[in-house]
Every structure is written in structure tokens, then in C-alpha cells.
Motif scaffolding. Structure first.
Motif, PDB file in Angstrom:
ATOM      1  N   ALA A  84       0.829  -1.207   0.000  1.00  0.00           N
ATOM      2  CA  ALA A  84       0.000   0.000   0.000  1.00  0.00           C
ATOM      3  C   ALA A  84       0.866   1.261   0.000  1.00  0.00           C
ATOM      4  N   LEU A  85       1.994   1.217   0.701  1.00  0.00           N
ATOM      5  CA  LEU A  85       2.909   2.367   0.714  1.00  0.00           C
ATOM      6  C   LEU A  85       3.481   2.615  -0.683  1.00  0.00           C
ATOM      7  N   ASP A  86       3.780   1.541  -1.390  1.00  0.00           N
ATOM      8  CA  ASP A  86       4.282   1.685  -2.765  1.00  0.00           C
ATOM      9  C   ASP A  86       3.211   2.277  -3.674  1.00  0.00           C
ATOM     10  N   ILE A  87       1.971   1.853  -3.468  1.00  0.00           N
ATOM     11  CA  ILE A  87       0.868   2.400  -4.270  1.00  0.00           C
ATOM     12  C   ILE A  87       0.703   3.892  -3.998  1.00  0.00           C
ATOM     13  N   ALA A  88       0.723   4.248  -2.698  1.00  0.00           N
ATOM     14  CA  ALA A  88       0.561   5.656  -2.320  1.00  0.00           C
ATOM     15  C   ALA A  88       1.687   6.515  -2.892  1.00  0.00           C
ATOM     16  N   LYS A  89       2.867   5.949  -2.951  1.00  0.00           N
ATOM     17  CA  LYS A  89       4.025   6.685  -3.478  1.00  0.00           C
ATOM     18  C   LYS A  89       3.892   6.952  -4.969  1.00  0.00           C
ATOM     19  N   SER A  90       3.232   6.038  -5.669  1.00  0.00           N
ATOM     20  CA  SER A  90       3.144   6.159  -7.130  1.00  0.00           C
ATOM     21  C   SER A  90       1.965   7.009  -7.598  1.00  0.00           C
ATOM     22  N   ARG A 149      -3.557  15.700  -2.732  1.00  0.00           N
ATOM     23  CA  ARG A 149      -3.121  17.100  -2.827  1.00  0.00           C
ATOM     24  C   ARG A 149      -2.632  17.644  -1.493  1.00  0.00           C
ATOM     25  N   ASP A 150      -3.252  17.197  -0.398  1.00  0.00           N
ATOM     26  CA  ASP A 150      -2.953  17.778   0.916  1.00  0.00           C
ATOM     27  C   ASP A 150      -1.796  17.091   1.643  1.00  0.00           C
ATOM     28  N   PHE A 151      -1.439  15.884   1.214  1.00  0.00           N
ATOM     29  CA  PHE A 151      -0.404  15.120   1.913  1.00  0.00           C
ATOM     30  C   PHE A 151       0.657  14.632   0.931  1.00  0.00           C
ATOM     31  N   ARG A 152       1.887  14.589   1.399  1.00  0.00           N
ATOM     32  CA  ARG A 152       2.988  14.028   0.603  1.00  0.00           C
ATOM     33  C   ARG A 152       3.054  12.526   0.911  1.00  0.00           C
ATOM     34  N   LEU A 153       2.322  11.761   0.156  1.00  0.00           N
ATOM     35  CA  LEU A 153       2.197  10.337   0.451  1.00  0.00           C
ATOM     36  C   LEU A 153       3.479   9.558   0.187  1.00  0.00           C
ATOM     37  N   ASP A 154       4.382  10.123  -0.604  1.00  0.00           N
ATOM     38  CA  ASP A 154       5.641   9.426  -0.862  1.00  0.00           C
ATOM     39  C   ASP A 154       6.575   9.455   0.351  1.00  0.00           C
ATOM     40  N   GLU A 155       6.190  10.202   1.399  1.00  0.00           N
ATOM     41  CA  GLU A 155       6.993  10.257   2.624  1.00  0.00           C
ATOM     42  C   GLU A 155       6.443   9.335   3.719  1.00  0.00           C
ATOM     43  N   LEU A 156       5.417   8.579   3.401  1.00  0.00           N
ATOM     44  CA  LEU A 156       4.788   7.727   4.421  1.00  0.00           C
ATOM     45  C   LEU A 156       5.727   6.647   4.948  1.00  0.00           C
ATOM     46  N   HIS A 157       6.708   6.243   4.138  1.00  0.00           N
ATOM     47  CA  HIS A 157       7.630   5.202   4.602  1.00  0.00           C
ATOM     48  C   HIS A 157       8.422   5.665   5.824  1.00  0.00           C
ATOM     49  N   LEU A 202       3.113  -3.951   9.679  1.00  0.00           N
ATOM     50  CA  LEU A 202       3.979  -2.894   9.158  1.00  0.00           C
ATOM     51  C   LEU A 202       5.284  -3.430   8.577  1.00  0.00           C
ATOM     52  N   THR A 203       5.770  -4.530   9.125  1.00  0.00           N
ATOM     53  CA  THR A 203       7.135  -4.960   8.787  1.00  0.00           C
ATOM     54  C   THR A 203       7.221  -6.200   7.907  1.00  0.00           C
ATOM     55  N   THR A 204       6.172  -7.012   7.856  1.00  0.00           N
ATOM     56  CA  THR A 204       6.244  -8.245   7.063  1.00  0.00           C
ATOM     57  C   THR A 204       6.171  -7.904   5.580  1.00  0.00           C
ATOM     58  N   LYS A 205       7.279  -8.112   4.893  1.00  0.00           N
ATOM     59  CA  LYS A 205       7.362  -7.733   3.481  1.00  0.00           C
ATOM     60  C   LYS A 205       7.270  -8.929   2.537  1.00  0.00           C
TER      61      LYS A 205
END
Length: 315
Positions: free
Chosen positions: A63-69, A133-141, A227-230
């Protein structure tokens, strides 16, 4: 979720967890595998179904990768998150569980106001479909890493007694986390941490009473796993016997079980338990043989259990 669904989930989680615990007691699975397989005892605390972590493994990093893209529209972000239902469940559960843990740690009203303002800004952006628009989602990591460290520290603290050094580390982590959210992730969050009436540093006092609660610690363990299981947990458990039992158990949930007959219609049976070297197997000759009182074993049994031996061929 309605009350009936919630009740069924709790019943299933109790049975499932008992089954998983039995596998652990027999050393068929490891502690880490057990944590991935159990359903939380706090099932029903979130607005979505809380699946065993092995079904949600790697979903948050995904999901973090999706938000970043995603750079333009909230609709695209939501569509891609919902393409995999388990990813959507994992995101919602993580958000709600994180809030629950944060609020349980807050001891000061001023600190609670900070978290409230962040939550309100986030939920307002979601409602207005302006999250991208309101959040920098690529910084969520960055946020994910901080929460992972926070959860690890919380779980290291013993249930009895306070560890001053770790409490200081937790306070510092919370401060860093709030700064990352308001300065690096939120585009208009710079004023949230400013409070002229604040008498102490942000999160200078934290409440660790929840650490004594096993269910709360279980939440922390589960959240850290999410959060950590990849890697995919498709091969959990590794032990073949454990996998065979899980398959059998899962299949039994969907079998068409025939209705049990009434007790009065059931055939009865007796079990003879030998006592030391007591004989329990007799030939027809032994059953008819009379003792010094002129009573045979068969006659004795017929008097005690008249209904059981009425159709016996030795009679």
C-alpha cells in the motif's frame, strides 16, 4: 458490522486460536508462525474484519508503494488499494489501531489536541477527496519506520515497573513522529505543533498503564507484523503436518454434516475398562460356567444389564 456477524467472528476466533495454540504446544509451528496465524482476541475493535496476519502479510508495504506512485487523484489511490480486499483491510486496521495505541499513550490534554488535529485534517481530506493534494504520500515510509521502532520499544518494556530510559526514547520517538507528520507529510500542518500555552515539551508525559494489558500488547505485536512483514506468508506454516491439519480443519468448516439422530434412536454401547489384570474377554463356555454359588457370569450380566444382553447370541 452487525452484532450477529461480530458474535460469529468472536466464536470463530476462539476456536481458531485454540487450534493454532494446539499446533504450537506440539511444536509443529514456531512462535513467529503462531503470531502470523492467530486471530486477535480484540476482534471487533476495528471497523473491518481482522484477518489472521498471514493473509495481510506484505499488504502495508504494498500500500505504501501504491501511495508513493499515485500523484493526482484520490479516486485512483482508492481504486488501486481496493483492488486487493486484504490490502484495504490492512490499511484501515493499521490506521484505526495506530490511533488507538497513540490515544492510550497520551497523558496530557495538549498532546491529545495535537493528535486530534492531525486526525481531523486527515479525515477531512479523505472526505473531500483531496488526500493526494494535501499530503505528501511518498513520505509515508518515514512514518512506517518510526512506528515500527515505537512498537518495538513498547513491547520491550516489562509489564511491571517503569523503564525510565525507554520512556524517554518513546517520548522522543513520538515527538519525531509528530514532526514528520506535520512538516514532511502534511502540506499545511506546520501550525499544529505550535501552542503558546504549552507548559512542557510535547509528549513529555506518557501513559504506560496499557502495557499491563495483554490484549493491548497483542495489538502492538499484530500491528508491527502488518507494518514490517514484506514477504508473502503463503508458505506459513512450513511444517507439513501442521499444513495438513490446517487443511483438514479448514475443509471441515464447509462439510455437509448430517443431523445427529435423537438420543433415543441412537444405538447404545458399553465399554469395559480392565482393572489391573482383570479379564474382560470371555468365551461362550466361560460365560455359561457356574461358580460355587451356581451363578454364571452371563446370568449376572443379564440381571444387571437386561436391555443390553437381550439380543446377544450367547444367550
Amino acid at each position: 458490522q452487525d452484532d450477529r456477524t461480530s458474535l460469529m467472528e468472536k466464536k470463530f476466533s476462539y476456536i481458531w486460536n485454540a487450534f493454532i495454540s494446539s499446533l504450537r504446544e506440539e511444536d509443529l509451528i514456531s512462535n513467529s508462525e503462531r503470531d502470523l496465524l492467530v486471530v486477535p482476541s480484540s476482534v471487533g475493535d476495528t471497523s473491518v474484519t481482522q484477518w489472521p496476519p498471514f493473509l495481510l502479510a506484505s499488504k502495508i508495504p504494498m500500500a505504501l508503494d501504491i501511495a508513493k506512485s499515485v500523484k493526482k487523484r484520490d479516486e485512483e489511490l482508492l481504486r488501486r488499494i481496493k483492488q486487493d480486499p486484504y490490502t484495504y483491510y490492512a490499511v484501515i486496521e493499521c490506521y484505526e489501531t495506530l490511533l488507538d495505541i497513540l490515544y492510550s499513550l497520551i497523558a496530557e490534554t495538549s498532546d491529545m489536541k495535537v493528535v486530534d488535529r492531525i486526525r481531523e485534517s486527515l479525515e477531512e481530506s479523505i472526505h473531500n477527496q483531496s488526500l493526494v493534494r494535501d499530503f505528501r504520500l511518498d513520505e509515508l515510509h518515514l512514518l512506517s519506520d518510526k512506528f515500527n521502532k515505537l512498537l518495538s520499544l513498547l513491547l520491550e518494556i516489562e509489564q511491571e515497573g517503569n523503564d525510565t530510559a525507554k520512556m524517554t526514547q518513546i517520548a522522543n520517538l513520538l515527538q519525531d513522529t509528530m514532526e514528520i507528520i506535520t512538516q514532511d507529510i502534511m502540506k499545511n500542518g506546520q501550525g499544529i505543533l505550535k501552542d503558546e500555552n504549552r507548559e512542557s515539551q510535547l509528549f513529555a508525559n506518557i501513559n504506560l498503564e496499557s502495557i499491563k494489558d495483554e490484549a493491548w500488547r497483542e495489538k502492538c505485536v499484530r500491528l508491527r507484523l502488518l507494518l514490517t512483514t514484506k514477504e508473502s506468508a503463503i508458505y506459513v506454516p512450513i511444517n507439513l503436518e501442521a499444513r495438513r491439519r490446517m487443511t483438514f480443519f479448514a475443509n471441515s468448516l464447509f462439510m455437509k454434516m448430517p443431523r445427529a439422530p435423537q438420543v433415543s434412536s441412537m444405538m447404545s454401547f458399553s465399554v469395559l475398562t480392565p482393572y489391573f489384570k482383570e479379564e474382560v474377554l470371555f468365551s461362550a463356555e466361560d460365560l455359561h460356567k457356574k461358580n460355587e454359588d451356581g451363578i454364571s457370569i452371563l446370568f449376572y450380566l443379564q440381571k444387571i444389564y437386561p436391555g443390553h444382553l437381550s439380543h446377544s447370541c450367547v444367550c
